[in-house]
Design a protein around this motif. Sequence first.
Motif, short mmCIF file in Angstrom:
data_model
loop_
_atom_site.label_atom_id
_atom_site.label_comp_id
_atom_site.label_asym_id
_atom_site.label_seq_id
_atom_site.Cartn_x
_atom_site.Cartn_y
_atom_site.Cartn_z
N MET A 171 56.69 34.84 -10.10
CA MET A 171 57.12 33.39 -10.40
C MET A 171 56.27 33.59 -11.27
O MET A 171 55.40 33.68 -11.70
CB MET A 171 56.12 32.63 -9.62
N ARG A 191 58.19 34.16 -0.88
CA ARG A 191 57.26 33.94 -1.62
C ARG A 191 56.36 34.00 -0.87
O ARG A 191 56.41 33.37 0.43
CB ARG A 191 57.17 32.86 -2.55
N CYS A 217 63.51 28.98 -10.30
CA CYS A 217 63.56 28.13 -8.73
C CYS A 217 62.52 26.76 -8.94
O CYS A 217 62.95 26.65 -7.85
CB CYS A 217 63.08 28.94 -7.92
N GLY A 218 62.42 25.94 -9.41
CA GLY A 218 62.08 25.28 -9.74
C GLY A 218 63.46 24.12 -9.46
O GLY A 218 63.94 23.70 -9.46
N GLU A 262 54.86 30.72 -13.63
CA GLU A 262 54.79 29.28 -13.80
C GLU A 262 53.45 29.25 -14.80
O GLU A 262 53.20 28.30 -14.71
CB GLU A 262 54.33 28.49 -12.44
N GLU A 308 54.43 29.47 3.12
CA GLU A 308 53.12 28.77 2.98
C GLU A 308 53.58 27.40 4.11
O GLU A 308 52.73 26.68 4.65
CB GLU A 308 52.69 28.25 1.58
N ARG A 326 44.49 29.01 -5.50
CA ARG A 326 45.39 28.35 -4.83
C ARG A 326 46.21 29.94 -5.05
O ARG A 326 46.04 30.82 -6.06
CB ARG A 326 45.98 27.90 -5.45
N LEU A 365 64.17 31.45 -3.18
CA LEU A 365 62.63 31.05 -3.00
C LEU A 365 61.93 30.71 -1.11
O LEU A 365 62.59 29.82 -0.84
CB LEU A 365 62.43 30.26 -3.51
N ARG A 420 51.91 17.54 -12.27
CA ARG A 420 53.27 17.15 -11.84
C ARG A 420 52.85 16.18 -10.28
O ARG A 420 53.47 15.53 -9.79
CB ARG A 420 53.52 18.02 -10.67
N ARG A 463 59.36 29.72 0.83
CA ARG A 463 57.77 29.18 0.66
C ARG A 463 57.16 29.34 2.44
O ARG A 463 57.72 28.79 3.04
CB ARG A 463 58.11 27.77 0.13
N ASP A 517 51.03 30.29 -1.25
CA ASP A 517 50.99 29.67 -2.12
C ASP A 517 49.94 28.39 -1.55
O ASP A 517 50.74 27.18 -1.15
CB ASP A 517 52.11 29.19 -3.18
N GLY A 527 59.30 29.24 -11.98
CA GLY A 527 58.69 28.25 -11.35
C GLY A 527 58.65 26.57 -12.17
O GLY A 527 57.71 26.32 -13.20
N THR A 528 60.08 25.72 -12.34
CA THR A 528 59.45 25.28 -13.50
C THR A 528 58.36 23.69 -12.85
O THR A 528 57.87 22.68 -13.85
CB THR A 528 60.59 24.32 -13.58
N ASN A 529 58.20 23.58 -12.07
CA ASN A 529 56.90 22.54 -11.17
C ASN A 529 56.38 22.46 -11.79
O ASN A 529 55.28 22.24 -12.65
CB ASN A 529 57.21 22.50 -9.28
N ASP A 530 55.26 23.60 -11.58
CA ASP A 530 54.29 24.68 -12.12
C ASP A 530 53.69 24.60 -13.66
O ASP A 530 52.93 24.46 -14.26
CB ASP A 530 53.78 25.73 -11.24
C1 PEP Z 1 57.27 26.39 -8.69
O1 PEP Z 1 56.09 26.08 -9.00
O2 PEP Z 1 58.67 25.64 -9.59
C2 PEP Z 1 57.77 26.18 -7.57
C3 PEP Z 1 59.51 26.61 -7.28
O3 PEP Z 1 56.96 26.68 -6.90
P1 PEP Z 1 56.36 25.24 -6.07
O4 PEP Z 1 56.87 24.14 -6.15
O5 PEP Z 1 56.18 25.98 -4.23
O6 PEP Z 1 54.37 25.71 -6.43
#
Ligand code: PEP
Length: 756
Positions: free
Chosen positions: A609, A509, A682-683, A611, A475, A538, A471, A645, A473, A512, A632-635
């Motif tokens: 992704m 990517r 990729c989170g 997410e 941005e 976004r 990944l 988050r 990023r 974002d 993307g486990t974060n989102d």
């Molecule tokens: C996610 O959302 O898991 C991710 C990897 O992307 P970002 O943290 O940049 O939103």
Amino acid sequence: MSAAAAARQILTHLHEVMASRLHAQGKLDRVVEIVGEALDSEVCSIYLLREGMLELFATRGLKQEAVHVTRMALGEGLTGTIAQNVETLNLAEAKAHPDFQYRPETGEEKFHSFAGVPIVYRERAVGALNVQHLDPRRYEDVEIEALQTTAMVLSELIANTGLIDEEEALGLTEASTEPAKMEGLPLVKGLASGVAVYHQPRVTIDHVVAEDVEVERQRVYRAFDRMRDQIDTMAQQAEFGAGGEHEEVLQTYKMFAYDEGWSRRINEAIDSGLTAEAAIERVQQRTRMRMREIDDPLLADRMHDLEDLSNRLLRIVSGQIGTAASKGLPRETILIAKNLGPAELLEYDRRKLKGVILEEGSLTAHVVIVARAMAVPVLGRVRGLRGMVREGDEVLLDADAGTATARPAQTMLQAFEARFAQTKKRLASYAELRDVEPFTRDGTRIQVMMNAGLRDDISSLNLVGADGIGLFRTEFQFLVSATLPQRERQTRLYRDVMDAAGSKPVVFRTVDIGGDKAVPYLASEYAEQDENPAMGWRALRLAMERKGLLKAQARALLEAAGGRPLNVMFPMVAEPWEFDAAKAVFDEQLDYMRDRKKMLPETIRYGVMLEVPALAEVLDLMIPRISFMSIGTNDLTQFLFAADRANPKLAERYDWLSPAILRFLRRLVRGTQGQPIDLGVCGEMGGRRLEALALLGVGIRRLSITPSSVGPIKELVRQVDLAEIEAAMDEWLVRPPGCLREAIAEWAQAKGIDTQ
Ligand code: PEP
Ligand code: MG
């Protein structure tokens, strides 16, 4: 009298008082009269620091019996708050402020409005100057500025007359041989120890009131010229010449250095009768005040760049030029500063600079980005820093835990050394794993890739031995820029990243932006209508609307990848048509390049992704269109649980190791099995050992994680038997135990798998 005229009158009278033969107390008594009268305020008072308390030294309007009797602790009442926070207060109704405290001996109950400014000496508040008014009213900006100017004049008086104890003013009393523990925000993690060096011996402003306005104006003009020359030269130096974030930083500097508004405000301050130094400081005080009101971290970071420049200008004009960097560091150093500019940080000898502690700073500040690239731990947001550390003190910095200790006791030193040694050993063991391939015990090769986003991150790729960049990023380049990065600059970055990665794959990517990644120059596009930015305007949504943005990025990626493979990933895809629309932008650019006989990428793989949970319901429609998918486990977690988050109150509420998430992920894995598609995660979740074990248990075979986790995760992978963890996971997910996290941890322990 207009507020501006009042301010001028104060300055003229102050000039006379300071030049008079009055003794110090007499001067203070005159100052409160002059200010009170000019600002038409019933009360004007001066408090100064004595024996750790703020003592009323002079007043007009309060009872004279209170003079040298009324004393406040730092932080107590409005005056104590001003001094402790070194901040200005301007209140229409004093009693409404939560810190208001009533002192009967002063007789101040009848007053409503209140304005106060700190009196600052060597960057520490040593007192406060307040005005009060019978009627509720807010003081105008020029009036507040007049108060601040008066406070500067008072600090000059203090410096010359010994009104306060200098040692005390600097906070260096007997007690400061004791260890002092500080807490802050880990900005760049790591451990370091060394001797405290102050970045900047503070510029002392000896004269505030100008003798000759024209002379002062010429001094400022010359200083501006010199500063601009310096910035231009810096921009031409090799270190910054190669493009990348440093260059972006300098563009911001240049923008400020040539900013007409800034030089005009300084000129106006000189017109009001201040010396060049005082005028620069005055304008900077005003900017600081504004900054406090801005609730935008990115803009605040840019303001720090302006502060950096303002300090530079002040040093030039006063002839007090050197920072600690120019004198050379004596030995291993922990640098202490209010804030630093990135260029200033780069002036230090990297072999001796071991750590940085800042009173301010934030994760996205340029200086932090540079420090990360230099692998220098940084602790930020340390309140009262400069009162706790003395030049030459021994300092232990633990930016992992978010603490630092000045003048540590022997036992602390030993404990720290032990931890330091352990960390070094651990890092060395991960380094040994650099060339080791992460096979599980049963012989399955797991892909361990890393996440990146800045040019400086790329060096980690070979250092940690990741399988590629899973990944990138893009941005981040947009975030560190003052303006939208031009296409050529984007191309250069992408090409450099691919060059550095060599034969290893890089997944780019597309931007974002939006949500928590706000960029000021696009803010108007999303800020107004988004009540819920994470779910708002976004990522791909914004990029598709702003077609020019995605077009430019598509061209930059396609050109950079000329003659070699390219991997493109789209963020926040919720439905297949969004992917189609984004890919069409790339196809259009490809056609254009083909027509012009430009070199095309050897191959292009597209992916998305996952997410947004909705996409999981249409996998059958999505999969035929793509080559890979990254979860993307974060989102994903925030959307599955409807839990922001970035909200600290929710940070611990839901667990990645919950049946809901793991069942969801397992269903995804099963939904893609046997299909020609690469699936990975990729989170941040994948970078933690216990979580990575669970991911292997639900069938994930590719992880992309933060570089520092690559070693630890490789080590974990080598201890795992996939059939065992999958069988255990199947049972847990059919009949989940009370706490799945505990169950997995106990299981791992019983198997001898180190998940710490
Ligand atoms: C996610 O959302 O898991 C991710 C990897 O992307 P970002 O943290 O940049 O939103
Ligand atoms: Mg995301």
